[in-house]
Design a protein around this motif. Structure first.
Motif, mmCIF file in Angstrom:
data_model
loop_
_atom_site.group_PDB
_atom_site.id
_atom_site.type_symbol
_atom_site.label_atom_id
_atom_site.label_comp_id
_atom_site.label_asym_id
_atom_site.label_seq_id
_atom_site.Cartn_x
_atom_site.Cartn_y
_atom_site.Cartn_z
ATOM 1 N N LEU A 41 0.855 -1.190 0.000
ATOM 2 C CA LEU A 41 0.000 0.000 0.000
ATOM 3 C C LEU A 41 0.886 1.233 0.000
ATOM 4 O O LEU A 41 1.645 1.450 0.951
ATOM 5 C CB LEU A 41 -0.870 0.023 1.256
ATOM 6 N N CYS A 42 0.797 2.020 -1.037
ATOM 7 C CA CYS A 42 1.699 3.173 -1.149
ATOM 8 C C CYS A 42 0.972 4.501 -0.985
ATOM 9 O O CYS A 42 0.013 4.783 -1.699
ATOM 10 C CB CYS A 42 2.424 3.154 -2.493
ATOM 11 N N PHE A 43 1.448 5.301 -0.064
ATOM 12 C CA PHE A 43 1.035 6.708 0.016
ATOM 13 C C PHE A 43 2.178 7.501 -0.615
ATOM 14 O O PHE A 43 3.287 7.543 -0.068
ATOM 15 C CB PHE A 43 0.821 7.139 1.466
ATOM 16 N N PRO A 44 1.946 8.126 -1.777
ATOM 17 C CA PRO A 44 3.062 8.716 -2.522
ATOM 18 C C PRO A 44 3.549 10.054 -1.980
ATOM 19 O O PRO A 44 3.580 11.067 -2.686
ATOM 20 C CB PRO A 44 2.492 8.845 -3.943
ATOM 21 N N ASP A 45 3.914 10.053 -0.728
ATOM 22 C CA ASP A 45 4.553 11.211 -0.097
ATOM 23 C C ASP A 45 5.386 10.662 1.059
ATOM 24 O O ASP A 45 5.430 9.444 1.257
ATOM 25 C CB ASP A 45 3.515 12.228 0.389
ATOM 26 N N VAL A 46 5.994 11.536 1.841
ATOM 27 C CA VAL A 46 6.873 11.023 2.892
ATOM 28 C C VAL A 46 6.078 10.363 4.021
ATOM 29 O O VAL A 46 4.868 10.566 4.167
ATOM 30 C CB VAL A 46 7.777 12.137 3.497
ATOM 31 N N TYR A 47 6.785 9.630 4.831
ATOM 32 C CA TYR A 47 6.218 8.850 5.932
ATOM 33 C C TYR A 47 5.308 9.686 6.841
ATOM 34 O O TYR A 47 4.196 9.271 7.160
ATOM 35 C CB TYR A 47 7.392 8.264 6.733
ATOM 36 N N GLU A 48 5.766 10.864 7.225
ATOM 37 C CA GLU A 48 5.002 11.665 8.203
ATOM 38 C C GLU A 48 3.634 12.071 7.660
ATOM 39 O O GLU A 48 2.670 12.242 8.410
ATOM 40 C CB GLU A 48 5.768 12.938 8.597
ATOM 41 N N ILE A 49 3.549 12.283 6.349
ATOM 42 C CA ILE A 49 2.263 12.645 5.744
ATOM 43 C C ILE A 49 1.401 11.389 5.621
ATOM 44 O O ILE A 49 0.229 11.380 6.020
ATOM 45 C CB ILE A 49 2.474 13.235 4.326
ATOM 46 N N GLY A 50 1.975 10.331 5.085
ATOM 47 C CA GLY A 50 1.206 9.120 4.844
ATOM 48 C C GLY A 50 0.679 8.472 6.111
ATOM 49 O O GLY A 50 -0.453 7.978 6.146
ATOM 50 N N MET A 51 1.482 8.502 7.172
ATOM 51 C CA MET A 51 1.049 7.857 8.415
ATOM 52 C C MET A 51 -0.038 8.658 9.130
ATOM 53 O O MET A 51 -0.621 8.190 10.097
ATOM 54 C CB MET A 51 2.256 7.659 9.347
ATOM 55 N N SER A 52 -0.295 9.871 8.668
ATOM 56 C CA SER A 52 -1.383 10.673 9.246
ATOM 57 C C SER A 52 -2.691 10.456 8.507
ATOM 58 O O SER A 52 -3.714 11.051 8.862
ATOM 59 C CB SER A 52 -1.013 12.165 9.178
ATOM 60 N N HIS A 53 -2.666 9.614 7.491
ATOM 61 C CA HIS A 53 -3.859 9.436 6.658
ATOM 62 C C HIS A 53 -4.707 8.270 7.164
ATOM 63 O O HIS A 53 -4.246 7.117 7.196
ATOM 64 C CB HIS A 53 -3.436 9.193 5.201
ATOM 65 N N LEU A 54 -5.935 8.571 7.551
ATOM 66 C CA LEU A 54 -6.812 7.547 8.118
ATOM 67 C C LEU A 54 -7.093 6.429 7.121
ATOM 68 O O LEU A 54 -7.130 5.248 7.483
ATOM 69 C CB LEU A 54 -8.126 8.199 8.569
ATOM 70 N N GLY A 55 -7.300 6.779 5.859
ATOM 71 C CA GLY A 55 -7.637 5.767 4.858
ATOM 72 C C GLY A 55 -6.574 4.687 4.743
ATOM 73 O O GLY A 55 -6.883 3.501 4.553
ATOM 74 N N LEU A 56 -5.315 5.068 4.875
ATOM 75 C CA LEU A 56 -4.223 4.083 4.797
ATOM 76 C C LEU A 56 -4.308 3.107 5.963
ATOM 77 O O LEU A 56 -4.163 1.892 5.790
ATOM 78 C CB LEU A 56 -2.869 4.797 4.799
ATOM 79 N N GLN A 57 -4.567 3.630 7.152
ATOM 80 C CA GLN A 57 -4.679 2.757 8.335
ATOM 81 C C GLN A 57 -5.877 1.820 8.196
ATOM 82 O O GLN A 57 -5.808 0.642 8.579
ATOM 83 C CB GLN A 57 -4.840 3.610 9.600
ATOM 84 N N ILE A 58 -6.987 2.334 7.634
ATOM 85 C CA ILE A 58 -8.187 1.500 7.467
ATOM 86 C C ILE A 58 -7.908 0.358 6.494
ATOM 87 O O ILE A 58 -8.226 -0.810 6.770
ATOM 88 C CB ILE A 58 -9.373 2.369 6.982
ATOM 89 N N LEU A 59 -7.294 0.665 5.365
ATOM 90 C CA LEU A 59 -7.017 -0.389 4.371
ATOM 91 C C LEU A 59 -5.970 -1.378 4.865
ATOM 92 O O LEU A 59 -6.064 -2.588 4.623
ATOM 93 C CB LEU A 59 -6.548 0.243 3.057
ATOM 94 N N TYR A 60 -4.964 -0.877 5.554
ATOM 95 C CA TYR A 60 -3.909 -1.737 6.115
ATOM 96 C C TYR A 60 -4.534 -2.758 7.066
ATOM 97 O O TYR A 60 -4.244 -3.952 7.011
ATOM 98 C CB TYR A 60 -2.901 -0.842 6.844
ATOM 99 N N ASN A 61 -5.408 -2.268 7.931
ATOM 100 C CA ASN A 61 -6.088 -3.163 8.880
ATOM 101 C C ASN A 61 -7.009 -4.125 8.154
ATOM 102 O O ASN A 61 -7.014 -5.336 8.425
ATOM 103 C CB ASN A 61 -6.883 -2.306 9.867
ATOM 104 N N PHE A 62 -7.775 -3.591 7.207
ATOM 105 C CA PHE A 62 -8.769 -4.405 6.494
ATOM 106 C C PHE A 62 -8.099 -5.561 5.743
ATOM 107 O O PHE A 62 -8.538 -6.711 5.828
ATOM 108 C CB PHE A 62 -9.524 -3.500 5.505
#
Length: 615
Positions: A41-62
């Motif tokens: 799962l790629c958030f195409p920006d740096v770690y600090e921005i991507g890890m603040s994104h709720l959608g990424l956490q939801i998909l990672y968990n799902f």
């Protein structure tokens, strides 16, 4: 302990090495030999921005709830590490296992902002995955994308194997089940992509052809495979209470943009602001159960140790159980020293009371987003807020102890006149004067009013998708005029250059040909375009020339009612006729009531749930 992809020498030579090592608290670890599917799962920006994104956490968990699947995270490496990766020919890797992405089954991008598109090409190249979909073979991961910008997928059509339109929880499991069986049977990449045509919500660009008229507009958009659907329907989960929520979100090892846990109250928005794409594509409003949210909040705090919880949605004030939830959490979490934050509130007595309980009034500021300087223009955009609301809210805030107010506006909104631009300065001054109406003994500090402007970018699936965007010169003229009109004694003005907004305007309503522009700009060295220190407009000017793209065709041109848009083949359930009615009402300065006040027949009733059936 797992072996890191980067040596100590490399990690010690880059800024923030914790961006690349993984192993954070609550990270999922799986035996890679024991899973059938590996999903990056790629958030195409740096770690600090991507890890603040709720959608990424939801998909990672799902995805990780599946025993047969291991979902891992990938972010754009910062420029210092990228230089080393290229020099030493080290492929980009996933944080969780540290394995090379090029060996994964899927590489999925979340598309949150058009100005991240050059980062997507950069991630592909750094991963040693061909940038163009046509150049990939059986040894490469299948590259997919979703998120709000996927609602106009055409600028990325040449680079992505398939797009997922809508909410991932609705049918990602079915797709992965199919992939697993397909892989076991030795099926090819091409046949997998063809099998995807059986699913609603999936767009595979290679199975569609586009033809253009002499004037550059679209002549036709037609499937070239008999199984390809003419319309791609977005996927939407109607009962959000049945969805799994990440109860153990990953706790980053370094500070991120939003250093807190996040509780999602509902999906969708009732407001109908005519400039807002999210408000249209995420319809209808579907609320989560109050009791469930209370339990989730306590679980999130217990499982992360965070000292702040944020209650989020597109318009938190519209959650029907907000008062009950907010006061419950303030009481429940006070002893544990946990703060409750509520962004995107409308300013009223309740909001001020809640904020006075959860914020240090002496240090905090209140934020309004009137968007436009006059009531006429706020009616055009259907903002649903009056000047009286703003002045009254400011007055109540000042009486409650606040002395700092921030207001956000957009320049270049449809039908905007210089009177509307001047109205921004006047509104700021009216708020200052409201402060001085208080008795002197209550004015303990100097009032601070901060006006910030951005530039309007028309987006697909909004009533303003037909509207021309202001030219760069027009944007800057309005900005300079406003700057001259603002009384700087008590008002601070924040502004920026309009070049990025004009470029965003090209890509947001771009067609398949805009892919050449993105590729040429990437080859010129563009990346991290949303970071001011890295945005270099001259590279994009060169790319316009190389790609043969006239930006004015995509920005300043007025669209006819019956023009075929590049995104017309996607069906969000919100009817194009409704959007055009709203466009006409905007021109006539007519407001449309929100979904709870009256139904405007946007088309969502066909889904059979959500706010459309609350009463």
């Amino acid at each position: 302990m797992k072996k890191l992809s980067l040596t100590d020498e490399i990690l010690l030579s880059v800024e923030k090495p914790a961006r690349y090592v993984g192993s954070e608290y609550n990270m999922t670890e799986k035996n890679v030999e024991g899973v059938d599917i590996r999903f990056a799962l790629c958030f195409p920006d740096v770690y600090e921005i991507g890890m603040s994104h709720l959608g990424l956490q939801i998909l990672y968990n799902f995805l990780n709830l599946r025993e047969d699947t291991y979902a891992e995270r990938v972010f754009s490496p910062w420029v210092d590490l990228e230089k080393i990766l290229r020099e030493k020919n080290i492929p980009l890797f996933a944080l969780d296992s540290q394995d090379d992405i090029k060996h994964f089954d899927f590489l999925g991008f979340t598309l949150q902002y058009e100005m991240s598109y050059t980062n997507i090409l950069n991630v592909l190249e750094l991963s040693h995955v061909p940038i163009y979909a046509k150049d990939r073979n059986e040894s490469h991961p299948i590259v997919c994308a979703g998120g709000p910008c996927a609602y106009n997928p055409e600028p990325l059509a040449d680079f992505i194997d398939f797009f997922y339109i809508g909410e991932g929880e609705e049918s990602l499991n079915d797709i992965l089940d199919m992939y697993k069986e397909h892989k076991k049977a030795g099926g090819s990449r091409e046949t997998f992509l063809e099998k995807l045509l059986d699913f609603e919500g999936i767009y595979v660009p290679r199975f569609y052809d586009v033809a253009y008229k002499e004037d550059g507009t679209i002549q036709s958009f037609t499937p070239n495979n008999p199984k390809a659907k003419e319309k791609i329907k977005k996927r939407v989960v109607m009962d959000v209470n049945k969805l799994p929520y990440p109860e153990k979100p990953i706790v980053p090892s370094i500070q991120t943009i939003h250093d807190r846990v996040v509780l999602e109250l509902f999906r969708g928005c009732i407001r109908g602001c005519r400039f807002c794409q999210a408000g249209m594509i995420y319809r209808p409003v579907r609320e989560k159960d109050l009791g469930q949210l209370k339990e989730q909040a306590k679980t999130l705090i217990r499982n992360t140790g965070h000292d702040e919880i944020s209650l989020v949605s597109l318009s938190s004030s519209d959650y029907t159980g907000l008062k009950d939830l907010a006061y419950y959490l303030i009481d429940e979490l006070e002893e544990e020293g946990v703060n409750v934050s509520l962004p995107s509130l409308r300013i009223d007595d309740f909001s001020l009371d809640v904020m006075s309980k959860v914020q240090d009034v002496r240090k905090s500021s209140l934020t309004f987003a009137p968007e436009a300087g006059t009531q006429r223009l706020r009616d055009v955009i259907n903002k649903g807020i009056t000047e009286e609301d703003i002045i009254k809210g400011s007055s109540e805030a000042f009486n409650g102890g606040w002395n700092r107010v921030k207001l956000y506006f957009m320049l270049g909104l449809p039908t905007e006149t210089m009177e509307d631009v001047d109205g921004i300065a006047k509104l700021g001054q009216d708020i200052v004067e409201e402060y001085y109406k208080m008795p002197k003994e209550k004015r303990h500090q100097k009032v601070q009013v901060i006006l910030s402007t951005s530039f309007f970018v028309p987006k697909p699936f909004t009533p303003f998708q037909w509207s021309p965007q202001d030219s760069y010169d027009s944007f800057m003229e309005k900005q300079r005029s406003l700057n001259r009109k603002i009384n700087k004694k008590n008002i601070k003005y924040n502004s920026h250059d309009a070049k990025l907004s004009t470029l965003e305007g090209v890509i947001a309503r771009g067609d398949r040909r805009v892919g050449n522009l993105i590729f040429e700009s990437f080859k010129q060295g563009s990346k991290f375009d949303s970071w001011s220190e890295h945005f270099n407009y001259s590279k994009w000017e060169k790319a316009y020339e190389l790609a043969g793209i006239d930006p004015n065709f995509y920005t300043t041109r007025t669209r006819e009612k019956d023009e075929i848009f590049p995104w017309d083949f996607i069906d969000t359930e919100v009817k194009k006729d409704f959007l055009y009615r709203e466009f006409e009402r905007a021109i006539e300065c007519k407001i449309t009531p929100n979904c709870r006040t009256g139904c405007a027949n946007c088309g969502l009733k066909e889904l059979g749930g959500g706010v459309c059936y609350e009463n």
